[in-house]
Design a protein around this motif. Sequence first.
Motif, short mmCIF file in Angstrom:
data_model
loop_
_atom_site.label_atom_id
_atom_site.label_comp_id
_atom_site.label_asym_id
_atom_site.label_seq_id
_atom_site.Cartn_x
_atom_site.Cartn_y
_atom_site.Cartn_z
N ILE A 147 0.83 -1.19 0.00
CA ILE A 147 0.00 0.00 0.00
C ILE A 147 0.87 1.25 0.00
O ILE A 147 0.65 2.19 -0.78
CB ILE A 147 -0.95 0.00 1.21
CG1 ILE A 147 -2.03 -1.07 1.03
CG2 ILE A 147 -1.60 1.36 1.41
CD1 ILE A 147 -2.90 -1.27 2.24
N LEU A 148 1.88 1.29 0.86
CA LEU A 148 2.76 2.45 0.91
C LEU A 148 3.57 2.60 -0.36
O LEU A 148 3.88 3.71 -0.79
CB LEU A 148 3.69 2.34 2.12
CG LEU A 148 3.04 2.47 3.49
CD1 LEU A 148 4.09 2.34 4.59
CD2 LEU A 148 2.29 3.79 3.63
N ARG A 149 3.91 1.49 -0.99
CA ARG A 149 4.67 1.56 -2.24
C ARG A 149 3.85 2.23 -3.34
O ARG A 149 4.38 2.89 -4.23
CB ARG A 149 5.08 0.14 -2.66
CG ARG A 149 6.08 0.10 -3.81
CD ARG A 149 6.57 -1.33 -4.06
NE ARG A 149 7.44 -1.77 -2.98
CZ ARG A 149 7.16 -2.80 -2.16
NH1 ARG A 149 6.02 -3.46 -2.29
NH2 ARG A 149 8.00 -3.13 -1.21
N HIS A 150 2.53 2.07 -3.27
CA HIS A 150 1.65 2.68 -4.27
C HIS A 150 1.21 4.10 -3.89
O HIS A 150 0.52 4.75 -4.68
CB HIS A 150 0.40 1.82 -4.47
CG HIS A 150 0.61 0.63 -5.36
ND1 HIS A 150 1.26 -0.50 -4.94
CD2 HIS A 150 0.26 0.41 -6.65
CE1 HIS A 150 1.29 -1.39 -5.93
NE2 HIS A 150 0.71 -0.85 -6.98
N ARG A 151 1.61 4.57 -2.71
CA ARG A 151 1.08 5.84 -2.22
C ARG A 151 1.27 7.02 -3.17
O ARG A 151 0.39 7.87 -3.29
CB ARG A 151 1.68 6.17 -0.84
CG ARG A 151 0.92 7.27 -0.10
CD ARG A 151 -0.49 6.82 0.19
NE ARG A 151 -1.32 7.81 0.85
CZ ARG A 151 -2.11 8.69 0.24
NH1 ARG A 151 -2.11 8.76 -1.08
NH2 ARG A 151 -2.87 9.50 0.93
N PRO A 152 2.39 7.11 -3.89
CA PRO A 152 2.56 8.26 -4.80
C PRO A 152 1.87 8.08 -6.14
O PRO A 152 1.86 9.02 -6.95
CB PRO A 152 4.08 8.32 -5.00
CG PRO A 152 4.68 7.36 -4.03
CD PRO A 152 3.65 6.33 -3.77
N VAL A 153 1.30 6.90 -6.42
CA VAL A 153 0.75 6.62 -7.74
C VAL A 153 -0.69 7.13 -7.81
O VAL A 153 -1.57 6.63 -7.10
CB VAL A 153 0.79 5.12 -8.06
CG1 VAL A 153 0.24 4.86 -9.47
CG2 VAL A 153 2.22 4.59 -7.94
N PRO A 154 -0.98 8.12 -8.63
CA PRO A 154 -2.33 8.70 -8.68
C PRO A 154 -3.41 7.68 -8.98
O PRO A 154 -3.27 6.83 -9.88
CB PRO A 154 -2.21 9.73 -9.83
CG PRO A 154 -0.77 10.08 -9.87
CD PRO A 154 -0.04 8.81 -9.53
N ALA A 155 -4.49 7.75 -8.19
CA ALA A 155 -5.68 6.92 -8.37
C ALA A 155 -5.41 5.43 -8.27
O ALA A 155 -6.22 4.62 -8.71
CB ALA A 155 -6.37 7.24 -9.70
N SER A 156 -4.29 5.04 -7.64
CA SER A 156 -4.03 3.62 -7.45
C SER A 156 -4.79 3.06 -6.26
O SER A 156 -4.82 1.84 -6.05
CB SER A 156 -2.53 3.36 -7.26
OG SER A 156 -2.04 4.05 -6.12
N ALA A 157 -5.44 3.94 -5.50
CA ALA A 157 -6.27 3.51 -4.38
C ALA A 157 -7.35 4.55 -4.14
O ALA A 157 -7.28 5.67 -4.66
CB ALA A 157 -5.43 3.32 -3.12
N VAL A 158 -8.35 4.16 -3.35
CA VAL A 158 -9.42 5.09 -2.97
C VAL A 158 -9.79 4.83 -1.52
O VAL A 158 -9.80 3.69 -1.06
CB VAL A 158 -10.65 4.93 -3.89
CG1 VAL A 158 -11.26 3.54 -3.79
CG2 VAL A 158 -11.71 6.00 -3.57
#
Length: 369
Positions: A3-14
């Motif tokens: 989850i933290l690895r994806h934190r900077p990726v726009p719209a990779s989570a909601v």
Amino acid sequence: MEILRHRPVPASAVFFGITRRCPLHCKHCSTSSMLDSEEYPEEMFRRFATTFTTGNRPEFVLMSGGEALLRPRLVKDVADISRAVGARSHILSGLYFAAKDKNYATTGRIPRSLRPAIDAVDHFSASLDFFHEEEVPRKAVFRVLRELLEEGKHVSLQLTGTGPDDPYLEGLTAEVRREFDDRVPMLVAPVSPHGRADAWLLKQVQLPRTTVDPAPCSVSAWPVIGFNGQVTACGNQDVMDGKVPLPPHLYLGHINKDDWSVIRERSLNNPMVRAIRATGPEYLAERYGSGKPGCAAGGYCETCWVLSKDEAVPRAVRAAADRESVRLVEKRTEELLVEAGPLTFAKQYGITRYAELVTLGDTSARSLV
């Protein structure tokens, strides 16, 4: 870690703020939640989740409150809907059910009514800190986590304290590591002066002071669904609570009328949100601001909140948005933040001394620390 690895990726989570209600009364609650706080229809959140598709979905769906497990059927439904299209779900709970029984630490079991919801999510995270312990005993929290670990569930803890020298955090993190043999990762952050804490925190506790430099805002990468269904590119509680008028450049829509594809498109392409993610609000204010009275503010978030008040800033940002050089800067910024890894985010938004605790349970990550 994922989850933290994806934190900077726009719209990779909601984020889903599925209820503001909570039966606990923690003195530092950032949402000022109570059992009779406002709550909006479940179907509003459920319908929005059904707009995810296998070809257009977030990687992660994160649910919290208030206390998300007050709506176990909704939690299960959102988790099931997400899994069906390839997204993974996460829930953060205060474990209110463990506070009801003083003997829970030794005899308790997770209530049968909550089991389907907990079983449905891919990752279960619990809150624990000095104030939660006044409501839910530490041993009871450990009991819940141990039960889930034994069943093979991925679990973690989110801890808060007053800073790197807080003796409570030092003792708690050490005990968690002993108790679970380094199998439970921990995200450790300072208590935030929002919600109920804003009445006493800044007066009674000396929070660690940091120098805020112009920097990309990773927090604006993921859409945040508020308790009322409003979607923003900002999860700051003062914005969510309306204590700060919602800046128009951070508004992404409402789940009653907008589906995921619309929210995702706005998150990815809103010029102001893109610029804030790439350079940070202070840089935008300094480079494009007109310098007019009332258009300046102290602090990183505070600067962001007033950016739209200075017409010169959004006008300049819109004019530059489609330049190839700007797109390249945004892309490279995202790549650099991803390459920096989860520890960078844990250090930036948590307490640096404890940042490496997010790697517990991940042997591949720990070998790199």
